[in-house]
Design a protein around this motif. Structure first.
Motif, PDB file in Angstrom:
ATOM      1  N   LYS A   1       0.788  -1.232  -0.108  1.00 23.78           N
ATOM      2  CA  LYS A   1       0.087  -0.146   0.131  1.00 23.78           C
ATOM      3  C   LYS A   1       1.102   1.203  -0.076  1.00 23.78           C
ATOM      4  O   LYS A   1       1.861   1.201   0.608  1.00 23.78           O
ATOM      5  N   LYS A   2       0.310   2.153  -0.523  1.00 26.03           N
ATOM      6  CA  LYS A   2       1.120   3.510  -0.669  1.00 26.03           C
ATOM      7  C   LYS A   2       0.267   4.633  -0.002  1.00 26.03           C
ATOM      8  O   LYS A   2      -0.896   4.776  -0.102  1.00 26.03           O
ATOM      9  N   LYS A   3       0.935   5.488   0.870  1.00 22.32           N
ATOM     10  CA  LYS A   3       0.236   6.727   1.427  1.00 22.32           C
ATOM     11  C   LYS A   3       0.106   7.905   0.538  1.00 22.32           C
ATOM     12  O   LYS A   3       1.255   7.945  -0.285  1.00 22.32           O
ATOM     13  N   VAL A   4      -1.234   8.410   0.304  1.00 20.31           N
ATOM     14  CA  VAL A   4      -1.332   9.266  -0.618  1.00 20.31           C
ATOM     15  C   VAL A   4      -2.111  10.564  -0.259  1.00 20.31           C
ATOM     16  O   VAL A   4      -2.724  10.273   0.985  1.00 20.31           O
ATOM     17  N   SER A   5      -2.055  11.693  -0.798  1.00 15.59           N
ATOM     18  CA  SER A   5      -2.934  12.723  -0.257  1.00 15.59           C
ATOM     19  C   SER A   5      -3.545  13.556  -1.344  1.00 15.59           C
ATOM     20  O   SER A   5      -3.241  13.511  -2.477  1.00 15.59           O
ATOM     21  N   PHE A   6      -4.783  14.351  -1.221  1.00 14.08           N
ATOM     22  CA  PHE A   6      -5.288  14.917  -1.988  1.00 14.08           C
ATOM     23  C   PHE A   6      -6.179  16.069  -1.356  1.00 14.08           C
ATOM     24  O   PHE A   6      -6.664  15.745  -0.151  1.00 14.08           O
ATOM     25  N   SER A   7      -6.593  16.817  -2.058  1.00 19.70           N
ATOM     26  CA  SER A   7      -7.363  18.075  -1.618  1.00 19.70           C
ATOM     27  C   SER A   7      -8.760  18.156  -2.434  1.00 19.70           C
ATOM     28  O   SER A   7      -8.590  17.810  -3.391  1.00 19.70           O
ATOM     29  N   CYS A   8      -9.979  18.726  -1.827  1.00 15.79           N
ATOM     30  CA  CYS A   8     -11.024  19.014  -2.497  1.00 15.79           C
ATOM     31  C   CYS A   8     -11.775  19.891  -1.838  1.00 15.79           C
ATOM     32  O   CYS A   8     -11.866  20.257  -0.723  1.00 15.79           O
ATOM     33  N   GLN A   9     -12.866  20.660  -2.750  1.00 15.66           N
ATOM     34  CA  GLN A   9     -13.674  21.502  -2.146  1.00 15.66           C
ATOM     35  C   GLN A   9     -14.771  20.876  -1.385  1.00 15.66           C
ATOM     36  O   GLN A   9     -15.246  19.536  -1.302  1.00 15.66           O
ATOM     37  N   PHE A  10     -15.564  21.350  -0.369  1.00 19.01           N
ATOM     38  CA  PHE A  10     -16.659  21.175   0.188  1.00 19.01           C
ATOM     39  C   PHE A  10     -17.690  20.171  -0.496  1.00 19.01           C
ATOM     40  O   PHE A  10     -18.195  19.168  -0.362  1.00 19.01           O
ATOM     41  N   ASN A  11     -18.131  21.019  -1.694  1.00 14.33           N
ATOM     42  CA  ASN A  11     -19.093  20.392  -2.551  1.00 14.33           C
ATOM     43  C   ASN A  11     -18.741  19.076  -3.277  1.00 14.33           C
ATOM     44  O   ASN A  11     -19.531  18.478  -3.705  1.00 14.33           O
ATOM     45  N   GLU A  12     -17.176  18.814  -3.283  1.00 11.72           N
ATOM     46  CA  GLU A  12     -16.756  17.533  -4.019  1.00 11.72           C
ATOM     47  C   GLU A  12     -16.808  16.306  -3.025  1.00 11.72           C
ATOM     48  O   GLU A  12     -16.603  15.344  -3.408  1.00 11.72           O
TER      49      GLU A  12
ATOM     50  N   ARG B   1      -8.034  20.599 -11.337  1.00  9.86           N
ATOM     51  CA  ARG B   1      -7.570  21.416 -10.178  1.00  9.86           C
ATOM     52  C   ARG B   1      -6.636  20.692  -9.433  1.00  9.86           C
ATOM     53  O   ARG B   1      -5.292  21.303  -8.973  1.00  9.86           O
ATOM     54  N   GLU B   2      -6.823  19.567  -8.953  1.00  9.88           N
ATOM     55  CA  GLU B   2      -6.153  18.821  -7.755  1.00  9.88           C
ATOM     56  C   GLU B   2      -5.524  17.670  -8.481  1.00  9.88           C
ATOM     57  O   GLU B   2      -5.931  17.149  -9.681  1.00  9.88           O
ATOM     58  N   GLN B   3      -4.392  16.962  -8.045  1.00  9.64           N
ATOM     59  CA  GLN B   3      -3.796  15.894  -8.333  1.00  9.64           C
ATOM     60  C   GLN B   3      -3.561  14.992  -7.118  1.00  9.64           C
ATOM     61  O   GLN B   3      -3.343  15.390  -5.994  1.00  9.64           O
ATOM     62  N   LEU B   4      -3.393  13.549  -7.278  1.00  9.60           N
ATOM     63  CA  LEU B   4      -2.953  12.773  -6.114  1.00  9.60           C
ATOM     64  C   LEU B   4      -1.461  12.856  -6.108  1.00  9.60           C
ATOM     65  O   LEU B   4      -0.727  12.892  -6.784  1.00  9.60           O
ATOM     66  N   LYS B   5      -1.150  12.891  -4.686  1.00  6.55           N
ATOM     67  CA  LYS B   5       0.440  13.052  -4.275  1.00  6.55           C
ATOM     68  C   LYS B   5       0.637  11.900  -3.459  1.00  6.55           C
ATOM     69  O   LYS B   5       0.312  11.478  -2.654  1.00  6.55           O
ATOM     70  N   MET B   6       2.158  11.410  -3.737  1.00  5.08           N
ATOM     71  CA  MET B   6       2.459   9.953  -3.155  1.00  5.08           C
ATOM     72  C   MET B   6       3.365  10.667  -1.951  1.00  5.08           C
ATOM     73  O   MET B   6       3.982  11.854  -1.824  1.00  5.08           O
ATOM     74  N   LEU B   7       3.068  10.289  -0.621  1.00  6.13           N
ATOM     75  CA  LEU B   7       3.873  10.850   0.602  1.00  6.13           C
ATOM     76  C   LEU B   7       4.826  10.253   0.936  1.00  6.13           C
ATOM     77  O   LEU B   7       5.669  10.929   1.532  1.00  6.13           O
ATOM     78  N   GLU B   8       5.088   8.792   0.997  1.00  9.50           N
ATOM     79  CA  GLU B   8       6.154   8.181   1.506  1.00  9.50           C
ATOM     80  C   GLU B   8       6.417   6.838   1.019  1.00  9.50           C
ATOM     81  O   GLU B   8       5.995   6.324  -0.077  1.00  9.50           O
ATOM     82  N   GLU B   9       7.359   5.931   1.600  1.00  7.55           N
ATOM     83  CA  GLU B   9       7.628   4.639   1.032  1.00  7.55           C
ATOM     84  C   GLU B   9       6.340   3.605   1.225  1.00  7.55           C
ATOM     85  O   GLU B   9       5.562   3.959   2.045  1.00  7.55           O
ATOM     86  N   PRO B  10       6.439   2.740   0.384  1.00  4.21           N
ATOM     87  CA  PRO B  10       5.351   1.544   0.431  1.00  4.21           C
ATOM     88  C   PRO B  10       5.132   1.070   1.737  1.00  4.21           C
ATOM     89  O   PRO B  10       6.257   0.938   2.418  1.00  4.21           O
ATOM     90  N   GLN B  11       3.864   0.787   2.286  1.00  4.70           N
ATOM     91  CA  GLN B  11       3.637  -0.056   3.493  1.00  4.70           C
ATOM     92  C   GLN B  11       3.083  -1.181   2.839  1.00  4.70           C
ATOM     93  O   GLN B  11       2.601  -1.475   1.902  1.00  4.70           O
ATOM     94  N   TYR B  12       3.110  -2.248   3.750  1.00  5.86           N
ATOM     95  CA  TYR B  12       2.426  -3.495   3.578  1.00  5.86           C
ATOM     96  C   TYR B  12       1.748  -4.137   4.858  1.00  5.86           C
ATOM     97  O   TYR B  12       1.881  -3.733   5.956  1.00  5.86           O
ATOM     98  N   ASP B  13       0.523  -4.704   4.238  1.00  2.00           N
ATOM     99  CA  ASP B  13      -0.284  -5.300   5.270  1.00  2.00           C
ATOM    100  C   ASP B  13      -0.452  -6.975   5.069  1.00  2.00           C
ATOM    101  O   ASP B  13      -0.143  -7.075   3.801  1.00  2.00           O
TER     102      ASP B  13
END
Length: 220
Positions: A148-159, A208-220
């Motif tokens: 798994k990879k940790k990612v981040s993104f932002s959006c507006q309230f109506n989205e 307007r927004e894009q998915l961003k990778m935050l760190e090294e992979p994690q595993y479950d």
């Protein structure tokens, strides 16, 4: 006929490639003990998620009655090993070689030795530590690791309702933080979930927004 053979070869090659990238760990702790020329060897293999797990286990496993406590671990692409006073390359490295030979990750193997008075020699030590670790791993149940990879993104309230529904439908772990301008999201995605969510974000936010990778992979 030739076309069918070619298709079969292509299919087999695809299966082999997919298998090569499958990662495994062990389901739970296992222990194996044996005596070699009057020395007692005890191998303990445990699944670990990160370096803190390694440090914690080694700390609680300290035993002043042992002559040597040698170990090796592998988490993703990161590896470490320790000979703990045995001649260099005769203990930790053979343990690591056994881990890698079994195609395992997110695992720590500790081999304790109680010296029995008979020297084993360089080759004997390599065989003893590697062999004891190998016998221990034979007892372990192996399970697939899901990257798994940790990612981040932002959006507006109506989205946000659209993304919240999508994340819940895909059973994706996530945390949201409400800000003055919208919602910031951090999520853990399996590899096959990254591209669809990235496209969804671009579509809903109209680029307007894009998915961003935050760190090294994690595993479950």
């Amino acid at each position: 006929m030739y076309l069918k053979i070619a298709e079969n070869r292509l299919y087999c090659r695809s299966v082999v490639i997919n298998l090569r990238f499958m990662l495994f760990t062990i389901a739970s702790q296992v222990i194996f003990e044996e005596e070699i020329k009057k020395s007692r060897f005890q191998a303990i293999a445990v699944p670990v998620a990160n370096e803190q797990d390694v440090k914690d286990f080694l700390e609680i496993s300290k035993d002043i009655s042992t002559t040597h406590q040698c170990w090796a671990w592998k988490i993703g692409n990161n590896v470490r090993f320790n000979d703990d006073g045995e001649p260099s390359g005769t203990a930790g490295r053979p343990i690591l070689a056994t881990i890698e030979g079994n195609e395992l990750s997110n695992i720590l193997v500790l081999v304790n030795r109680w010296y029995g008075g008979v020297k084993l020699g360089m080759g004997g030590l390599v065989r003893a530590y590697g062999g004891c670790a190998g016998q221990c791993l034979l007892l372990a149940e192996k399970i697939e690791l899901i990257e798994k990879k940790k990612v981040s993104f932002s959006c507006q309230f109506n989205e946000w309702a659209i993304f919240q529904y999508e994340l819940n439908q895909q059973q994706i772990e996530f945390q949201q933080d409400y800000t003055a301008t919208g919602v910031d999201v951090i999520a853990l995605l399996q590899i096959h979930q990254i591209e669809p969510l990235s496209l969804k974000i671009q579509d809903v936010t109209r680029g307007r927004e894009q998915l961003k990778m935050l760190e090294e992979p994690q595993y479950d």
